[in-house]
Motif scaffolding. Sequence first.
Motif, short mmCIF file in Angstrom:
data_model
loop_
_atom_site.label_atom_id
_atom_site.label_comp_id
_atom_site.label_asym_id
_atom_site.label_seq_id
_atom_site.Cartn_x
_atom_site.Cartn_y
_atom_site.Cartn_z
N ASN A 270 0.55 -1.19 -0.61
CA ASN A 270 -0.04 0.45 0.14
C ASN A 270 0.91 1.52 0.16
O ASN A 270 0.62 2.08 0.23
N LYS A 271 2.05 1.22 0.04
CA LYS A 271 3.65 1.94 -0.70
C LYS A 271 3.41 2.15 0.59
O LYS A 271 4.46 3.13 0.96
N GLY A 272 3.19 2.28 2.06
CA GLY A 272 3.84 2.61 3.17
C GLY A 272 5.02 2.07 3.72
O GLY A 272 5.70 0.62 2.57
N ILE A 273 5.64 2.66 3.94
CA ILE A 273 7.08 2.76 4.13
C ILE A 273 7.67 2.55 5.51
O ILE A 273 7.76 3.74 6.41
N ILE A 274 8.68 1.48 6.00
CA ILE A 274 9.24 2.00 7.62
C ILE A 274 10.53 0.88 7.23
O ILE A 274 10.85 -0.09 6.87
N ILE A 275 11.49 2.00 8.91
CA ILE A 275 12.55 1.94 8.37
C ILE A 275 13.19 1.61 9.67
O ILE A 275 12.90 1.12 10.69
N LEU A 276 13.95 0.26 8.66
CA LEU A 276 14.09 -1.49 10.01
C LEU A 276 14.99 -0.55 10.90
O LEU A 276 15.95 0.33 10.74
N GLU A 277 15.66 -0.49 12.25
CA GLU A 277 16.19 -0.40 13.56
C GLU A 277 18.06 -1.34 12.92
O GLU A 277 17.78 -2.07 12.21
N SER A 278 19.12 -0.20 12.86
CA SER A 278 19.95 -1.39 13.04
C SER A 278 20.24 -2.58 13.69
O SER A 278 20.87 -3.43 12.84
N ASP A 279 19.69 -2.97 14.90
CA ASP A 279 20.31 -4.04 15.59
C ASP A 279 19.09 -5.04 15.32
O ASP A 279 19.09 -6.39 16.14
N GLU A 280 17.72 -5.03 14.21
CA GLU A 280 16.94 -5.72 14.38
C GLU A 280 16.64 -7.09 13.33
O GLU A 280 17.97 -7.18 12.66
N ARG A 281 16.40 -8.40 13.73
CA ARG A 281 17.01 -9.80 13.61
C ARG A 281 15.84 -10.72 12.66
O ARG A 281 15.13 -10.12 13.56
N SER A 282 16.42 -10.88 12.34
CA SER A 282 15.34 -11.95 11.01
C SER A 282 13.98 -11.64 10.38
O SER A 282 12.87 -11.91 10.86
N VAL A 283 14.33 -10.84 9.99
CA VAL A 283 13.84 -9.97 8.74
C VAL A 283 12.86 -9.99 7.92
O VAL A 283 12.05 -9.96 7.92
N ALA A 284 13.01 -11.74 7.24
CA ALA A 284 12.67 -12.06 6.64
C ALA A 284 11.28 -12.67 7.70
O ALA A 284 10.26 -12.75 6.62
#
Length: 548
Positions: A270-284
């Motif tokens: 839906n064109k929403g964008i979330i910037i991921l935190e640098s220490d976030e894991r298991s992104v998939a």
Amino acid sequence: GVVCSLNEGDDFGKLALVNRAPRAATVITKQDNCCFAKVHKDDFNLILQHCEANIIRLKENDKEVLVLERTTRNEHASEGSSVIEGAPHKILDYLIETRSTDTTRLQVDGEFIPDFYFTYPLFMSKADLYSNYYYAATAEKQSIWKKREEIDLREELVENAAFEEATSLQFASKCRETLYRNNRIVEVMRDFMFESEYRLYRNNVTYPPLPLNGRDKVNLDVYQCDHTKIPLEQIPFAFSVTEILVEAKKKMKEDPSTGEVYQLCEVKSNKGIIILESDERSVASKIGINSKLFLAVKGHVDTCTPLPMQNPTRISTPDGQTYFENLNILATAHHLTAYDYELLSRVTMHEFLCYVNGDHQSKILSTNLDYFLRRYNEIEYWVVSEICLTETCNKRAHVIKRFIKLAEQCKQLNNFHSCTAILSALLIPPITRLTQTFEKIPVKVHKKLKELQSIMYAIPDSKLDLVTIDTNNETYKAGSKLINFQKMRLISARLRPFRKAQDYPYTGEKLPYLLNSNSIKEYKYIRNLKVIDNDSKLEELSNQIEPH
């Protein structure tokens, strides 16, 4: 060493009386002519009935380290005690001691092992657990490895554990060395080591599949703002966003001298964008169903746009040959259930603890739980997508009837995961507004739908329950470092149904049916669902097919 010093009026030996076990400490008087009052167990029990609600407080160095409550389940069960609060190492000591002395007490607090195992990451690391357990279990003064109850305890820890760390395998090796003389234990330990090595090295395929952990790998596709794909192969789930960025920039062959700072972001359909935190894991496992990962220069993430594939216009198998109307409903229900069980069987109980606040959260990868919960949303969106992409009213009514029949078949297979996901989809606004379509559905089918939807409200929301338990109960008792073990019991009680469900495999006699060549198209379809997860798009489609 000295555990504590007693003064006039103090007592000792309470735990030995409660547990019918030898005293664990020796009392030495500091002066002559001391007088002691000896209390028989029957008298001691009578006293307990009239003081502090049967609470037993154990101290070391004048500080409480363990608080117990005397319990009796019924007239036939023996007396014992359950932990209310305590220091982490003392709770573990008590677990080992009570499981290694008197088998009759196992009837009193039979849930202590799962209560402890399911929740110990909240107050103890896995390395501390195994090192303390091994030390206590092999101490010369105790020599409790030879007792059957201690063997049972070790077996229960083995059965409950998801061996995801090297410390677990080291613990297994030490146990095997200590116990090699006992044939029965050697046989159990061989199975234990076999399972541990499976979990650590994944040399074979088993069914049900083993839990995914931080060392398992996944292929990730990362896109640049111009939709150029950067394929990243065999990325460990434990990789942080920072580590993924490093791998992506290697593939881009970027000139380090440019000094550009990149960010990894999730771009939704839906064109929403979330910037991921640098220490976030298991992104998939954490991104949305149709979301994609994009690499963008810091400050320019708004230039990322969804790929065309993120908003499909038709749902079928990858080869484009099979559609929902071509599927056999019974075979589809079986394949849905088999896949749901595979996802459920991977989930470790500790992953649920990500919903409980604390320092442990950063150490827990909820990869398997993420995939299991995402599957629910995927099925829900699948149902809504199929209906909204069906243009004629009569065909839509037929599709809805098939989904109601599919939900009923899933219920008969005890697959409430897919069943409730399908029923929940039929209550979403883009579907409920299709009044002309529902008028085409027979009355008996409407009745069946209402019967099925009634079960939805009987199924608890585990995530909400855990959050509520965490909010209303402190992990540590106020003003002390003692663990509130009653909170641990509440959490464990909420997790126990999931563990029970994992103990009843779906496959077995049904496996030959699932591998039948006649149901291959259902298998391919269910394992490769294509859905629209853009709520605005679904609302738009709903208004197009049935404008009001």
